[in-house]
Write a protein that holds these residues in place. Structure first.
Motif, PDB file in Angstrom:
ATOM      1  N   GLU A  62       0.841  -1.204   0.000  1.00  0.00           N
ATOM      2  CA  GLU A  62       0.000   0.000   0.000  1.00  0.00           C
ATOM      3  C   GLU A  62       0.877   1.255   0.000  1.00  0.00           C
ATOM      4  OE1 GLU A  62      -3.127   2.131   3.153  1.00  0.00           O
ATOM      5  OE2 GLU A  62      -2.317   0.132   3.561  1.00  0.00           O
ATOM      6  N   ASN A  63       0.452   2.230  -0.767  1.00  0.00           N
ATOM      7  CA  ASN A  63       1.003   3.584  -0.674  1.00  0.00           C
ATOM      8  C   ASN A  63      -0.002   4.372   0.161  1.00  0.00           C
ATOM      9  OD1 ASN A  63       1.644   6.321  -1.079  1.00  0.00           O
ATOM     10  ND2 ASN A  63       2.436   5.951  -3.132  1.00  0.00           N
ATOM     11  N   ASN A  64       0.352   4.651   1.440  1.00  0.00           N
ATOM     12  CA  ASN A  64      -0.625   5.251   2.358  1.00  0.00           C
ATOM     13  C   ASN A  64      -0.513   6.773   2.456  1.00  0.00           C
ATOM     14  OD1 ASN A  64       1.590   5.699   4.022  1.00  0.00           O
ATOM     15  ND2 ASN A  64       1.094   4.041   5.442  1.00  0.00           N
TER      16      ASN A  64
ATOM     17  N   THR B  43       1.454  -5.195   4.479  1.00  0.00           N
ATOM     18  CA  THR B  43       0.735  -5.942   5.516  1.00  0.00           C
ATOM     19  C   THR B  43       1.394  -7.301   5.679  1.00  0.00           C
ATOM     20  OG1 THR B  43      -1.313  -4.805   4.965  1.00  0.00           O
ATOM     21  CG2 THR B  43      -1.516  -6.872   6.186  1.00  0.00           C
TER      22      THR B  43
ATOM     23  N   GLN C  41      -1.172   7.266  -3.803  1.00  0.00           N
ATOM     24  CA  GLN C  41      -1.850   6.850  -2.580  1.00  0.00           C
ATOM     25  C   GLN C  41      -3.147   6.131  -2.916  1.00  0.00           C
ATOM     26  OE1 GLN C  41      -2.545  10.105   0.090  1.00  0.00           O
ATOM     27  NE2 GLN C  41      -3.768   8.902   1.527  1.00  0.00           N
TER      28      GLN C  41
ATOM     29  N   ASP D   4      -5.758   2.264  -1.809  1.00  0.00           N
ATOM     30  CA  ASP D   4      -5.979   1.069  -1.001  1.00  0.00           C
ATOM     31  C   ASP D   4      -4.874   0.047  -1.229  1.00  0.00           C
ATOM     32  OD1 ASP D   4      -8.319   2.174  -0.042  1.00  0.00           O
ATOM     33  OD2 ASP D   4      -9.580   1.217  -1.577  1.00  0.00           O
ATOM     34  N   ALA D   5      -4.760  -0.873  -0.282  1.00  0.00           N
ATOM     35  CA  ALA D   5      -3.760  -1.933  -0.388  1.00  0.00           C
ATOM     36  C   ALA D   5      -4.026  -2.790  -1.624  1.00  0.00           C
ATOM     37  CB  ALA D   5      -3.788  -2.793   0.869  1.00  0.00           C
ATOM     38  N   GLN D   6      -2.929  -3.175  -2.289  1.00  0.00           N
ATOM     39  CA  GLN D   6      -3.012  -4.015  -3.482  1.00  0.00           C
ATOM     40  C   GLN D   6      -2.518  -5.424  -3.154  1.00  0.00           C
ATOM     41  OE1 GLN D   6      -0.752  -2.047  -6.561  1.00  0.00           O
ATOM     42  NE2 GLN D   6      -1.952  -0.154  -6.422  1.00  0.00           N
TER      43      GLN D   6
END
Length: 228
Positions: A62-64, A71, A148, A150-152
Motif C-alpha cells: 500500500e502507498n498510504n 501488511t 496513494q 488502497d492496499a493491493q
C-alpha cells in the motif's frame, strides 16, 4: 492505520505542528519518550537474543500517503526472551529516522510487532546503498503503488527473512511511534548491522518518498542498552 486528522512531513502539518493538529496528537509535543533518537551512548547489557520466526507470505502492499507499507500479519513472530510478538506490518523511511553517532543511513525498514497484551515492538533495519541489491526489495520495487490508495494484493510471495542482516546484535530503548499519535510504551530494537540495497532500489523508493522522517527527539532520562 487510518488518521482522522491530516498530517505530513512538511509545512503547517509537519512534525513541528503535529501536537497542535489534534488533541489525539498531544504526545508528539509533550511526550518524554519520543522516537527517533540519535544513539550516541549505550550501556552493554545481557539482552536476550532476537528469535525471528518469519515465513513467506503473499504480498499486500500500500502507498498510504506517508510511506510504502506491507501488511504482514500472517508472516510470523519475533521472540525477545519470553515475550512473543506477532509481526503486523513493515514500512520504509528515507533517510533512516534513527541516527547512530549523528549519522542516518539511506533508508530504514520498521518492522512493527505486537504481543498479546497489545504492546508494540518495532525492529529497525538500517539500509545502505551499495553494490548488492536486496532480493525482497527487488520484488517490492517493481510493485510499489505510485499513488496513494488502497492496499493491493499480488500473486507473488515475499520472504521477510531476506530483509534481515546476518548479525542480530542490537540496541534497545523505550520509545514511541514516530508518526502521530506518537504513542509511547513502544519497545524499540535497532539492529546494528546494515543491509545492502542497490542505488536503483534506493532511487525507486525516493522517487515516491524522501525526507519522510521525523526530526530526532530528546533522549531525556532514557538509557539505550546494547546487546554486545
Amino acid at each position: 492505520m487510518t488518521y482522522k486528522t491530516h498530517w505530513s512531513y512538511e509545512g503547517k502539518t509537519g512534525p513541528a505542528y503535529w501536537d497542535c493538529l489534534s488533541e489525539e496528537y498531544a504526545l508528539c509535543g509533550s511526550g518524554k519518550q519520543q522516537t527517533p533518537i540519535d544513539i550516541t551512548n549505550s550501556i552493554k547489557a545481557d539482552l536476550p537474543p532476537l528469535i525471528f520466526n518469519y515465513q513467506p507470505i503473499p504480498l499486500i502492499i500500500e502507498n498510504n500517503g506517508h510511506s510504502i507499507q506491507i501488511t504482514a500479519d500472517k508472516a510470523g513472530t519475533l521472540k525477545i526472551g519470553e515475550n512473543a510478538y506477532q509481526l503486523l506490518q513493515f514500512h520504509f523511511h528515507s533517510p533512516s529516522e534513527e541516527a547512530i553517532n549523528g549519522k542516518r543511513t539511506d533508508m530504514v525498514i520498521h518492522l512493527v510487532h505486537q504481543n498479546i497484551q497489545g504492546e508494540l515492538a518495532v525492529v529497525a533495519v538500517l539500509l545502505k546503498a551499495g553494490d548488492l541489491p536486496n532480493s525482497c526489495i527487488e520484488t517490492l520495487g517493481d510493485l510499489m503503488p505510485q499513488t496513494q490508495g488502497d492496499a493491493q494484493h499480488h500473486d507473488v510471495q515475499i520472504d521477510i527473512n531476506e530483509l534481515l542482516p546476518n548479525q542480530k546484535d542490537y540496541y534497545s530503548f523505550a520509545g514511541s511511534l514516530t508518526t502521530p499519535p506518537c504513542s509511547e510504551g513502544v519497545k524499540w530494537v535497532v539492529l546494528k548491522q546494515t543491509v545492502s540495497i542497490s542505488p536503483t532500489q534506493l532511487a525507486q523508493y525516493q522517487a515516491l518518498y524522501t525526507e519522510n522522517v521525523r526530526p530526532l527527539q530528546a533522549l531525556n532520562d532514557r538509557k539505550v542498552l546494547s546487546s554486545n
